[in-house]
Structures are given as C-alpha cells and as structure tokens.
Scaffold this motif. Structure first.
Motif, PDB file in Angstrom:
ATOM      1  N   LEU A 130       0.856  -1.187   0.000  1.00  0.00           N
ATOM      2  CA  LEU A 130       0.000   0.000   0.000  1.00  0.00           C
ATOM      3  C   LEU A 130       0.892   1.237   0.000  1.00  0.00           C
ATOM      4  CD1 LEU A 130      -2.604  -1.011   2.742  1.00  0.00           C
ATOM      5  CD2 LEU A 130      -2.968  -0.989   0.274  1.00  0.00           C
ATOM      6  N   LEU A 131       0.273   2.371  -0.247  1.00  0.00           N
ATOM      7  CA  LEU A 131       0.995   3.640  -0.204  1.00  0.00           C
ATOM      8  C   LEU A 131       0.882   4.243   1.194  1.00  0.00           C
ATOM      9  CD1 LEU A 131      -0.329   4.990  -3.598  1.00  0.00           C
ATOM     10  CD2 LEU A 131       1.961   4.090  -3.127  1.00  0.00           C
ATOM     11  N   ASN A 132       1.833   5.088   1.558  1.00  0.00           N
ATOM     12  CA  ASN A 132       1.817   5.740   2.866  1.00  0.00           C
ATOM     13  C   ASN A 132       0.857   6.932   2.852  1.00  0.00           C
ATOM     14  OD1 ASN A 132       3.770   3.936   3.772  1.00  0.00           O
ATOM     15  ND2 ASN A 132       5.409   5.226   3.006  1.00  0.00           N
ATOM     16  N   PHE A 133       0.320   7.271   4.007  1.00  0.00           N
ATOM     17  CA  PHE A 133      -0.583   8.420   4.120  1.00  0.00           C
ATOM     18  C   PHE A 133       0.125   9.733   3.804  1.00  0.00           C
ATOM     19  CE2 PHE A 133      -3.853   6.578   7.344  1.00  0.00           C
ATOM     20  CZ  PHE A 133      -4.483   5.906   6.318  1.00  0.00           C
ATOM     21  N   TYR A 134       1.390   9.818   4.194  1.00  0.00           N
ATOM     22  CA  TYR A 134       2.148  11.059   4.009  1.00  0.00           C
ATOM     23  C   TYR A 134       3.079  10.947   2.803  1.00  0.00           C
ATOM     24  CZ  TYR A 134       1.050  13.027   8.626  1.00  0.00           C
ATOM     25  OH  TYR A 134       0.417  13.554   9.706  1.00  0.00           O
ATOM     26  N   SER A 135       3.250  12.070   2.110  1.00  0.00           N
ATOM     27  CA  SER A 135       4.307  12.187   1.108  1.00  0.00           C
ATOM     28  C   SER A 135       5.253  13.278   1.600  1.00  0.00           C
ATOM     29  CB  SER A 135       3.707  12.546  -0.259  1.00  0.00           C
ATOM     30  OG  SER A 135       3.096  13.815  -0.203  1.00  0.00           O
ATOM     31  N   LEU A 136       6.091  13.768   0.747  1.00  0.00           N
ATOM     32  CA  LEU A 136       7.081  14.766   1.131  1.00  0.00           C
ATOM     33  C   LEU A 136       6.445  16.043   1.683  1.00  0.00           C
ATOM     34  CD1 LEU A 136      10.108  15.344   1.231  1.00  0.00           C
ATOM     35  CD2 LEU A 136       9.937  16.256  -1.081  1.00  0.00           C
ATOM     36  N   VAL A 137       5.285  16.418   1.170  1.00  0.00           N
ATOM     37  CA  VAL A 137       4.670  17.695   1.557  1.00  0.00           C
ATOM     38  C   VAL A 137       3.507  17.551   2.544  1.00  0.00           C
ATOM     39  CG1 VAL A 137       5.375  18.894  -0.530  1.00  0.00           C
ATOM     40  CG2 VAL A 137       3.219  17.647  -0.506  1.00  0.00           C
ATOM     41  N   GLY A 138       3.208  16.371   3.012  1.00  0.00           N
ATOM     42  CA  GLY A 138       2.113  16.193   3.978  1.00  0.00           C
ATOM     43  C   GLY A 138       1.188  15.063   3.569  1.00  0.00           C
ATOM     44  N   ILE A 139      -0.042  15.115   4.069  1.00  0.00           N
ATOM     45  CA  ILE A 139      -1.017  14.067   3.767  1.00  0.00           C
ATOM     46  C   ILE A 139      -1.262  14.027   2.264  1.00  0.00           C
ATOM     47  CG2 ILE A 139      -3.400  13.310   4.066  1.00  0.00           C
ATOM     48  CD1 ILE A 139      -3.348  14.564   6.831  1.00  0.00           C
ATOM     49  N   ASN A 140      -1.218  12.826   1.702  1.00  0.00           N
ATOM     50  CA  ASN A 140      -1.409  12.643   0.271  1.00  0.00           C
ATOM     51  C   ASN A 140      -2.753  11.952   0.056  1.00  0.00           C
ATOM     52  OD1 ASN A 140      -1.384  11.595  -2.386  1.00  0.00           O
ATOM     53  ND2 ASN A 140       0.838  11.835  -2.427  1.00  0.00           N
ATOM     54  N   PHE A 141      -3.767  12.730  -0.324  1.00  0.00           N
ATOM     55  CA  PHE A 141      -5.118  12.191  -0.478  1.00  0.00           C
ATOM     56  C   PHE A 141      -5.216  11.216  -1.642  1.00  0.00           C
ATOM     57  CE2 PHE A 141      -5.679  16.217   1.800  1.00  0.00           C
ATOM     58  CZ  PHE A 141      -6.294  15.726   2.947  1.00  0.00           C
ATOM     59  N   GLY A 142      -4.371  11.373  -2.642  1.00  0.00           N
ATOM     60  CA  GLY A 142      -4.325  10.409  -3.749  1.00  0.00           C
ATOM     61  C   GLY A 142      -3.868   9.037  -3.260  1.00  0.00           C
ATOM     62  N   ASN A 143      -2.894   9.019  -2.350  1.00  0.00           N
ATOM     63  CA  ASN A 143      -2.437   7.755  -1.767  1.00  0.00           C
ATOM     64  C   ASN A 143      -3.562   7.087  -0.981  1.00  0.00           C
ATOM     65  OD1 ASN A 143       0.047   8.352  -2.824  1.00  0.00           O
ATOM     66  ND2 ASN A 143       1.112   8.479  -0.867  1.00  0.00           N
ATOM     67  N   ILE A 144      -4.317   7.880  -0.245  1.00  0.00           N
ATOM     68  CA  ILE A 144      -5.428   7.336   0.543  1.00  0.00           C
ATOM     69  C   ILE A 144      -6.475   6.742  -0.392  1.00  0.00           C
ATOM     70  CG2 ILE A 144      -7.299   7.929   2.132  1.00  0.00           C
ATOM     71  CD1 ILE A 144      -5.331  10.038   3.333  1.00  0.00           C
ATOM     72  N   ALA A 145      -6.794   7.439  -1.480  1.00  0.00           N
ATOM     73  CA  ALA A 145      -7.767   6.925  -2.451  1.00  0.00           C
ATOM     74  C   ALA A 145      -7.271   5.636  -3.098  1.00  0.00           C
ATOM     75  CB  ALA A 145      -8.061   7.987  -3.517  1.00  0.00           C
ATOM     76  N   SER A 146      -5.977   5.577  -3.422  1.00  0.00           N
ATOM     77  CA  SER A 146      -5.409   4.350  -3.991  1.00  0.00           C
ATOM     78  C   SER A 146      -5.511   3.190  -2.999  1.00  0.00           C
ATOM     79  CB  SER A 146      -3.942   4.568  -4.374  1.00  0.00           C
ATOM     80  OG  SER A 146      -3.836   5.486  -5.419  1.00  0.00           O
ATOM     81  N   ASN A 147      -5.178   3.460  -1.740  1.00  0.00           N
ATOM     82  CA  ASN A 147      -5.281   2.418  -0.713  1.00  0.00           C
ATOM     83  C   ASN A 147      -6.716   1.933  -0.572  1.00  0.00           C
ATOM     84  OD1 ASN A 147      -2.572   2.726  -0.294  1.00  0.00           O
ATOM     85  ND2 ASN A 147      -2.741   3.523   1.787  1.00  0.00           N
ATOM     86  N   ASP A 148      -7.682   2.859  -0.594  1.00  0.00           N
ATOM     87  CA  ASP A 148      -9.085   2.463  -0.492  1.00  0.00           C
ATOM     88  C   ASP A 148      -9.469   1.495  -1.613  1.00  0.00           C
ATOM     89  OD1 ASP A 148      -9.343   4.070   1.732  1.00  0.00           O
ATOM     90  OD2 ASP A 148     -10.511   5.638   0.720  1.00  0.00           O
ATOM     91  N   ALA A 149      -9.016   1.782  -2.822  1.00  0.00           N
ATOM     92  CA  ALA A 149      -9.320   0.907  -3.964  1.00  0.00           C
ATOM     93  C   ALA A 149      -8.672  -0.468  -3.788  1.00  0.00           C
ATOM     94  CB  ALA A 149      -8.857   1.552  -5.265  1.00  0.00           C
ATOM     95  N   ILE A 150      -7.429  -0.493  -3.304  1.00  0.00           N
ATOM     96  CA  ILE A 150      -6.718  -1.766  -3.099  1.00  0.00           C
ATOM     97  C   ILE A 150      -7.378  -2.574  -1.982  1.00  0.00           C
ATOM     98  CG2 ILE A 150      -4.519  -2.801  -2.402  1.00  0.00           C
ATOM     99  CD1 ILE A 150      -3.171  -0.282  -3.725  1.00  0.00           C
ATOM    100  N   ILE A 151      -7.753  -1.895  -0.898  1.00  0.00           N
ATOM    101  CA  ILE A 151      -8.405  -2.580   0.226  1.00  0.00           C
ATOM    102  C   ILE A 151      -9.758  -3.139  -0.201  1.00  0.00           C
ATOM    103  CG2 ILE A 151      -9.441  -2.218   2.510  1.00  0.00           C
ATOM    104  CD1 ILE A 151      -7.112  -0.129   2.968  1.00  0.00           C
ATOM    105  N   ALA A 152     -10.522  -2.362  -0.961  1.00  0.00           N
ATOM    106  CA  ALA A 152     -11.818  -2.851  -1.459  1.00  0.00           C
ATOM    107  C   ALA A 152     -11.623  -4.067  -2.359  1.00  0.00           C
ATOM    108  CB  ALA A 152     -12.546  -1.743  -2.213  1.00  0.00           C
ATOM    109  N   ALA A 153     -10.596  -4.047  -3.203  1.00  0.00           N
ATOM    110  CA  ALA A 153     -10.307  -5.195  -4.068  1.00  0.00           C
ATOM    111  C   ALA A 153      -9.954  -6.426  -3.222  1.00  0.00           C
ATOM    112  CB  ALA A 153      -9.174  -4.858  -5.038  1.00  0.00           C
TER     113      ALA A 153
END
Length: 150
Positions: free
Chosen positions: A86-109
C-alpha cells in the motif's frame, strides 16, 4: 396425520438446532503515518493455521510457563504470509489524499477477493498510534478485518 405433523416438527427442530462449524480469517492492514513517506504500508494475510494449544500454557499463581515457548516458534507462523503493498498516508509535503484513495481501492479489491472465496465480513476494527510531536515522527493506522466462513 398427527404423527406426520409431529415428525415434521421434530425434523424442523433438529434442523434449527444443528450447529454449523465456523472458520475465521483475519486480514490486517497497516498504513504508515510517518512523515515524508518514509514508512511502510501493507495488507497482511497469514497462511495456514498455527497450533494454538502448543503456544498456550497454564499459569499457577504467579508462576508462568510462557518461557517454555520459544519466540522462534511464534515467528515461524508469520513467515508464511501474503503481503500486498500500500501507499503511505504522508508524502514529502504532507497528507497525500491520492495515496489514501489508492489504498481504499486496493483494500476494497482485497475484501472483494476474500468474499469471492466464500468468506463473509464478520466485523472490522481499527486503531491508531499517531505522531505525538516534533521528536516522534512515528505512527501507524492499523485495521483488522475479521472474516467468517461456515
């Protein structure tokens, strides 16, 4: 006719009282909340079934026999697992909402995959150990999904 009704009633009662065995599966999700994306996030699914009786002792007062169980025996259980990145919640500049959305899709799968194998979601629980200040820099968000199969 009366005997037929009694027989049908007994058959129905026996069917109702039949206990079906259930099997459980736990899938754990670890999502890192370490700043700058330095953590690791995964879905963990163990394979096989450990002999829990071999890992259990009886305490007599203050005397525990847990030291008779070797840590290596416990660690061997975790060596055989499926691991989904999975991707981490944080990227270099803070919370990465794209990473959270990607994780949600992977978890649902993952949930859909397990359900297709005949499992049903029994319940889901989660917890967090978050960053506690400027010198901490650590944290995880853990979710355990419990599945049941009859």
């Amino acid at each position: 006719m009366k005997k037929l009704k009694q027989s049908l009633f007994l058959i129905g009662l026996m069917t109702t009282l039949t206990v079906s065995a259930q099997e459980y599966k736990v899938v754990t999700i670890i999502e890192s909340i370490v700043p700058m994306g330095a953590g690791r996030s995964r879905i963990i699914e163990t394979q096989g079934t450990p002999d829990v009786n071999a890992l259990t002792t009886t305490r007599e007062g203050n005397k525990s026999k847990q030291d008779l169980i070797e840590r290596e025996d416990l660690k061997e259980i975790g060596e055989n697992m499926k691991e989904t990145k999975l991707l981490n919640f944080y990227s270099l500049v803070g919370i990465n909402f794209g990473n959270i959305a990607s994780n949600d899709a992977i978890i649902a799968a993952k949930i859909n995959e397990v359900v297709k194998q005949g499992w049903s979601v029994a319940f889901i629980t989660s917890g967090v150990e978050s960053d506690s200040g400027t010198n901490d820099g650590k944290g995880i968000f853990i979710t355990r999904m419990f599945f049941v199969k009859k």
